[in-house]
Design an enzyme around this catalytic site. Structure first.
Site, mmCIF file in Angstrom:
data_model
loop_
_atom_site.group_PDB
_atom_site.id
_atom_site.type_symbol
_atom_site.label_atom_id
_atom_site.label_comp_id
_atom_site.label_asym_id
_atom_site.label_seq_id
_atom_site.Cartn_x
_atom_site.Cartn_y
_atom_site.Cartn_z
ATOM 1 N N ASN A 88 0.877 -1.172 0.000
ATOM 2 C CA ASN A 88 0.000 0.000 0.000
ATOM 3 C C ASN A 88 0.917 1.226 0.000
ATOM 4 O O ASN A 88 1.464 1.608 1.032
ATOM 5 C CB ASN A 88 -0.891 -0.047 1.247
ATOM 6 C CG ASN A 88 -1.874 1.117 1.295
ATOM 7 O OD1 ASN A 88 -1.799 2.060 0.494
ATOM 8 N ND2 ASN A 88 -2.793 1.057 2.243
ATOM 9 N N ARG B 141 -2.403 -1.964 -3.645
ATOM 10 C CA ARG B 141 -3.596 -1.161 -3.444
ATOM 11 C C ARG B 141 -3.533 0.050 -4.367
ATOM 12 O O ARG B 141 -2.574 0.812 -4.331
ATOM 13 C CB ARG B 141 -3.685 -0.679 -2.003
ATOM 14 C CG ARG B 141 -4.911 0.194 -1.828
ATOM 15 C CD ARG B 141 -4.862 0.982 -0.551
ATOM 16 N NE ARG B 141 -6.100 1.738 -0.413
ATOM 17 C CZ ARG B 141 -6.207 2.834 0.305
ATOM 18 N NH1 ARG B 141 -5.160 3.310 0.957
ATOM 19 N NH2 ARG B 141 -7.349 3.466 0.384
ATOM 20 N N HIS C 49 -12.907 2.905 -0.568
ATOM 21 C CA HIS C 49 -12.928 1.949 0.552
ATOM 22 C C HIS C 49 -13.570 0.624 0.135
ATOM 23 O O HIS C 49 -14.081 -0.111 0.988
ATOM 24 C CB HIS C 49 -13.726 2.491 1.764
ATOM 25 C CG HIS C 49 -13.064 3.600 2.512
ATOM 26 N ND1 HIS C 49 -13.800 4.637 3.076
ATOM 27 C CD2 HIS C 49 -11.781 3.852 2.797
ATOM 28 C CE1 HIS C 49 -12.975 5.471 3.675
ATOM 29 N NE2 HIS C 49 -11.732 5.008 3.531
ATOM 30 N N ARG D 14 -11.484 15.845 6.304
ATOM 31 C CA ARG D 14 -12.259 16.165 5.097
ATOM 32 C C ARG D 14 -13.704 16.442 5.461
ATOM 33 O O ARG D 14 -14.261 15.805 6.360
ATOM 34 C CB ARG D 14 -12.203 14.994 4.108
ATOM 35 C CG ARG D 14 -10.874 14.871 3.393
ATOM 36 C CD ARG D 14 -10.783 13.559 2.622
ATOM 37 N NE ARG D 14 -9.993 12.585 3.339
ATOM 38 C CZ ARG D 14 -9.895 11.294 3.028
ATOM 39 N NH1 ARG D 14 -10.556 10.812 2.001
ATOM 40 N NH2 ARG D 14 -9.146 10.490 3.728
ATOM 41 N N GLU E 106 -8.184 -4.638 5.194
ATOM 42 C CA GLU E 106 -8.059 -4.335 3.773
ATOM 43 C C GLU E 106 -6.916 -5.107 3.130
ATOM 44 O O GLU E 106 -7.027 -5.550 1.984
ATOM 45 C CB GLU E 106 -7.890 -2.816 3.583
ATOM 46 C CG GLU E 106 -9.166 -2.075 3.956
ATOM 47 C CD GLU E 106 -9.017 -0.568 3.996
ATOM 48 O OE1 GLU E 106 -8.624 -0.050 5.070
ATOM 49 O OE2 GLU E 106 -9.276 0.098 2.992
#
Ligand code: ADP
Length: 373
Positions: free
Chosen positions: A8, A65, A154, A215, A355
């Site tokens: 990742n 990823r 996601h 965010r 993940e």
């Protein structure tokens, strides 16, 4: 031994995890790449360091990823020159996220030329959302030309958590209606019908939807024009504010939910409002997705905040008993796997996400598919 290395690669960090089957045999993180005072200058050095430090015997694939797969990638894909070039073409849609992933891919292909590399996209799980769920009501020609639509993110987390939740409540995954709520630094909700995403809260970029650490999530687009014309902020300044200085940081000055909750307990008004706004937005999306699905077997909370914050889960779902949703305070407090009372029409669950494991499994499935095909 069939090992899969999951990478990742972010702008200043590389996270890695080496799997043997579903077991983790090595993992780690190289941080502050290219930063002043950082030990590692670039992604190539970081990846070399990682590969020198782990035993790569029996490595059958590397899973990368990749945040944005645009409309081009609707599933995990074996990387060749053309796939890498397409990911590069998607950079304008994900200017912060796709370039580091690409450099991870380039370096890994160079260092391990014999090993198949698979790109696993955050967006791909949402390819099943119907057109009315991904289309913004703007000029259709402009939207088409510039790729303006909802992609959602996601996806590996929502896919994994929906599957685990179905197992947990004993409903076959292909028949379960589940609302997954991923609350990490980034946050998004997803409506999953029979294992397929039918709605999600993030949009063209990982900015819309739920309130996040830094965010804003959903805002009225007129706010951008107002801040530009009336407050005199440049477009870059507005973007910086909305991505790095909004969300919990904007409201409470702090993006770590633990710290916000500590101040909430002391009665701090800014922290109180921030948590209220955060939970209210989750509630609005849960309601919306209950309407999209028409029913739900379960609501599953995951990621840092979702797995560890009884306050957030409890407040987000309070007063929904008439909709079949309720939370048992004692189960909620101890982050139990099922936090709704026995026999509740909608199970409320706490399901740890993974993940990297999902990326490893999709990498393996993609290669098996390729071999089979
Ligand atoms: P990322 O999106 O970077 O993977 P995580 O899933 O690790 O992030 O989530 C990070 C968030 O989880 C942070 O806001 C952190 O404060 C929050 N968090 C972690 N533990 C707790 C806790 N015990 N209570 C409330 N929030 C928590």
């Amino acid at each position: 031994m069939t090992r899969i290395l999951v990478l990742n690669t972010g702008s200043s960090s590389v996270k890695y995890r080496l799997f043997d089957g579903t077991a983790t045999v090595a993992k780690g993180l190289v941080e502050r790449i290219g930063e002043p005072g950082g030990e590692v200058h670039d992604h190539e050095t970081a990846l070399r360091q990682i590969m020198e430090g782990i035993d790569l015997a029996g490595l059958v694939a590397v899973g990368h990823r990749v945040v944005h797969g645009g409309s081009e990638f609707t599933r995990a894909t074996v990387i060749d020159d053309e796939v890498a070039a397409t990911i590069a073409r998607l950079v304008p849609l994900a200017p912060l996220h796709n370039p580091p992933a690409l450099s991870g891919i380039d370096v890994a292909r160079k260092l391990l030329p014999e090993v198949p590399q698979v790109a696993v996209f955050d967006t791909a799980f949402h390819a099943t959302i119907p057109p009315e769920g991904v289309t913004y009501a703007i000029d259709a020609g402009l939207a088409q030309r510039w790729g303006v639509r909802r992609y959602g993110f996601h996806g590996t987390s929502h896919a994994y958590v929906a599957r685990r939740t179905a197992e947990l409540i004993g409903v076959p995954a292909d028949r379960a209606d589940i609302i997954t709520v991923h609350l990490g630094n980034g946050a998004s909700a997803c409506a999953v019908r029979g294992g397929r995403s039918v709605a999600t809260s993030m949009g063209m970029a990982p900015q819309g939807g739920l309130v996040m650490g830094t965010r804003s999530g959903d805002i009225d687009p007129a706010i951008v024009f107002h801040l530009h014309r009336v407050a005199g902020l440049s477009i870059d300044e507005v973007e910086d504010m909305l991505t790095r200085h909004a969300g919990m940081r904007g409201l409470a000055g702090e993006n770590d939910m633990r710290e916000v909750e500590r101040r909430l307990a002391e009665g701090d008004p800014a922290a109180t409002l921030a948590v209220d706004v955060y939970c209210r937005r989750i509630r609005e999306y849960v309601g919306a997705y209950l309407a999209v699905l028409g029913r739900a077997d379960a609501i599953a909370f995951t990621a840092g905040v979702g797995q560890h914050s009884p306050i957030v889960r409890g407040r987000a779902l309070a007063g929904m008993t008439a909709l079949g949703i309720s939370v048992d305070p004692e189960r909620n407090e101890r982050n139990a796997p099922v936090i709704s009372p026995d026999g509740a029409p909608v199970a409320v669950c706490v399901v740890p996400t993974d993940e990297e494991l999902e990326i490893a499994e999709q990498t393996r499935a993609t290669l098996d598919g390729r071999v089979a095909g």
